[in-house]
Design a protein around this motif. Structure first.
Motif, PDB file in Angstrom:
ATOM      1  N   UNK A 271       1.315  -8.920   2.579  1.00 43.36           N
ATOM      2  CA  UNK A 271       2.038  -7.755   2.103  1.00 43.36           C
ATOM      3  C   UNK A 271       2.821  -8.152   0.854  1.00 43.36           C
ATOM      4  N   UNK A 272       3.475  -7.175   0.236  1.00 40.28           N
ATOM      5  CA  UNK A 272       4.280  -7.455  -0.943  1.00 40.28           C
ATOM      6  C   UNK A 272       3.457  -7.992  -2.104  1.00 40.28           C
ATOM      7  N   UNK A 273       3.987  -8.990  -2.787  1.00 40.32           N
ATOM      8  CA  UNK A 273       3.339  -9.560  -3.962  1.00 40.32           C
ATOM      9  C   UNK A 273       1.989 -10.182  -3.596  1.00 40.32           C
ATOM     10  N   UNK A 274       1.915 -10.849  -2.447  1.00 40.62           N
ATOM     11  CA  UNK A 274       0.661 -11.482  -2.026  1.00 40.62           C
ATOM     12  C   UNK A 274      -0.440 -10.441  -1.844  1.00 40.62           C
TER      13      UNK A 274
ATOM     14  N   UNK B 119       4.866  -0.900   0.167  1.00 42.46           N
ATOM     15  CA  UNK B 119       6.200  -1.512   0.290  1.00 42.46           C
ATOM     16  C   UNK B 119       6.539  -1.941   1.707  1.00 42.46           C
ATOM     17  N   UNK B 120       5.795  -1.450   2.702  1.00 37.50           N
ATOM     18  CA  UNK B 120       6.097  -1.781   4.095  1.00 37.50           C
ATOM     19  C   UNK B 120       5.526  -3.149   4.466  1.00 37.50           C
ATOM     20  N   UNK B 121       6.103  -3.820   5.456  1.00 33.85           N
ATOM     21  CA  UNK B 121       5.536  -5.086   5.936  1.00 33.85           C
ATOM     22  C   UNK B 121       4.161  -4.860   6.562  1.00 33.85           C
ATOM     23  N   UNK B 122       3.347  -5.889   6.520  1.00 32.74           N
ATOM     24  CA  UNK B 122       1.991  -5.777   7.054  1.00 32.74           C
ATOM     25  C   UNK B 122       2.026  -5.434   8.544  1.00 32.74           C
TER      26      UNK B 122
ATOM     27  N   UNK C 270       2.951  -2.788  10.268  1.00 35.63           N
ATOM     28  CA  UNK C 270       3.849  -1.790  10.843  1.00 35.63           C
ATOM     29  C   UNK C 270       3.247  -0.411  10.640  1.00 35.63           C
ATOM     30  N   UNK C 271       3.744   0.568  11.387  1.00 33.10           N
ATOM     31  CA  UNK C 271       3.271   1.938  11.252  1.00 33.10           C
ATOM     32  C   UNK C 271       3.495   2.414   9.821  1.00 33.10           C
ATOM     33  N   UNK C 272       2.479   2.963   9.231  1.00 32.90           N
ATOM     34  CA  UNK C 272       2.574   3.467   7.868  1.00 32.90           C
ATOM     35  C   UNK C 272       2.030   2.517   6.811  1.00 32.90           C
ATOM     36  N   UNK C 273       1.850   1.229   7.149  1.00 31.86           N
ATOM     37  CA  UNK C 273       1.339   0.278   6.163  1.00 31.86           C
ATOM     38  C   UNK C 273      -0.083   0.638   5.734  1.00 31.86           C
ATOM     39  N   UNK C 274      -0.957   0.930   6.706  1.00 32.21           N
ATOM     40  CA  UNK C 274      -2.340   1.267   6.371  1.00 32.21           C
ATOM     41  C   UNK C 274      -2.419   2.525   5.513  1.00 32.21           C
ATOM     42  N   UNK C 275      -1.553   3.511   5.803  1.00 34.12           N
ATOM     43  CA  UNK C 275      -1.549   4.745   5.008  1.00 34.12           C
ATOM     44  C   UNK C 275      -1.128   4.462   3.570  1.00 34.12           C
ATOM     45  N   UNK C 276      -0.182   3.545   3.387  1.00 29.66           N
ATOM     46  CA  UNK C 276       0.207   3.169   2.032  1.00 29.66           C
ATOM     47  C   UNK C 276      -0.941   2.475   1.295  1.00 29.66           C
TER      48      UNK C 276
END
Length: 257
Positions: free
Chosen positions: A101-104, A190-193, A195-201
């Motif tokens: 997640x994030x920069x990686x 922007x969410x951590x890998x 968590x709910x909502x990460x895939x939608x982002x």
């Protein structure tokens, strides 16, 4: 007497086959992963309830790769360029197993573009421009004689220069797309890998970068192809394009002349 023109039904059939193949490419490389990652707006079942967020994320990365592998095996066209695309797809599937997640994550999203820039640069240093292999696949000489003719044509100085510039355009396109992919991923994911909502982002980020990739492909590959086509056409005295029936006869005449 002049021979009657061949029916054009086969030409129309080829066009339809290409349209179907293009549609399948879009479905398996964009639509299917997007729907898997973001099913709620489409009223589809959320597979994360059974597979988990991580499982769905991996599935969305692996299915497009599986399609690309099967499609490559079906076409039976293996050259350095198709092998590079296949390697890019496999590497993309491999990194989808990583919890980034994030920069990686943003860097991972731009990985394929960075590799393409590197390969283009190395191919220019080795004086075997990457676009040479792409153009070879585009023209598709069917016989050993035509392969020999095309190899001789692509070795002409004016064509070599065009292939070099075309490869430079491909590298520039990859650099621009990689920059866009990185910026969009940093902005939207922007969410951590996991968590709910990460895939939608992730799905929303890909929804922005996919049309950008198509536009850049059309512009830069179109310009690169135009450079090479014009250079190759000049070898026939401007009498035939590579997709015209008389191209090979004109090319043979100019080579033997």
């Amino acid at each position: 007497m002049l021979k009657s023109a061949k029916p054009t039904t086969s030409g129309r059939r080829v066009v339809w086959q290409r349209l179907v193949r293009l549609s399948l490419d879009v479905v398996f490389t964009f639509v299917l992963p997007y729907v898997l990652l973001n099913p709620i707006p489409f009223g589809l079942p959320d597979l994360s309830l059974s597979l988990g967020n991580y499982g769905v994320y991996v599935l969305a990365g692996v299915l497009p790769t599986l399609y690309i592998v099967l499609d490559t095996l079906h076409r039976k066209v293996l050259n350095p360029f198709s092998l590079f695309l296949l390697a890019g797809a496999l590497s993309g599937a491999a990194v989808s197993f990583l919890r980034l997640d994030g920069v990686a994550f943003a860097l991972k999203d731009a990985l394929h573009s960075a590799l393409l820039v590197l390969v283009c640069g190395v191919s220019l240093l080795l004086r075997r421009p990457l676009f040479e292999f792409l153009f070879y696949g585009l023209v598709s000489p069917e016989t050993p004689q035509r392969k020999q003719l095309l190899s001789a044509a692509l070795s002409r100085p004016q064509v070599r220069r065009a292939l070099g510039w075309a490869t430079g355009l491909v590298a520039l396109k990859a650099l621009l797309l990689g920059t866009v992919s990185y910026a969009v991923a940093i902005w939207l994911v922007t969410l951590p890998f996991g968590v709910a909502g990460f895939n939608a982002q992730v799905a929303r980020a890909h929804a922005l970068t996919f049309p950008a990739a198509i536009i850049l492909d059309l512009l830069f590959y179109g310009a690169a192809g135009g450079l090479t086509l014009q250079a190759t056409r000049r070898l026939t005295g401007g009498r035939a394009w590579p997709w015209q029936e008389g191209f090979w006869a004109e090319l043979e005449r100019s080579t033997s002349g």
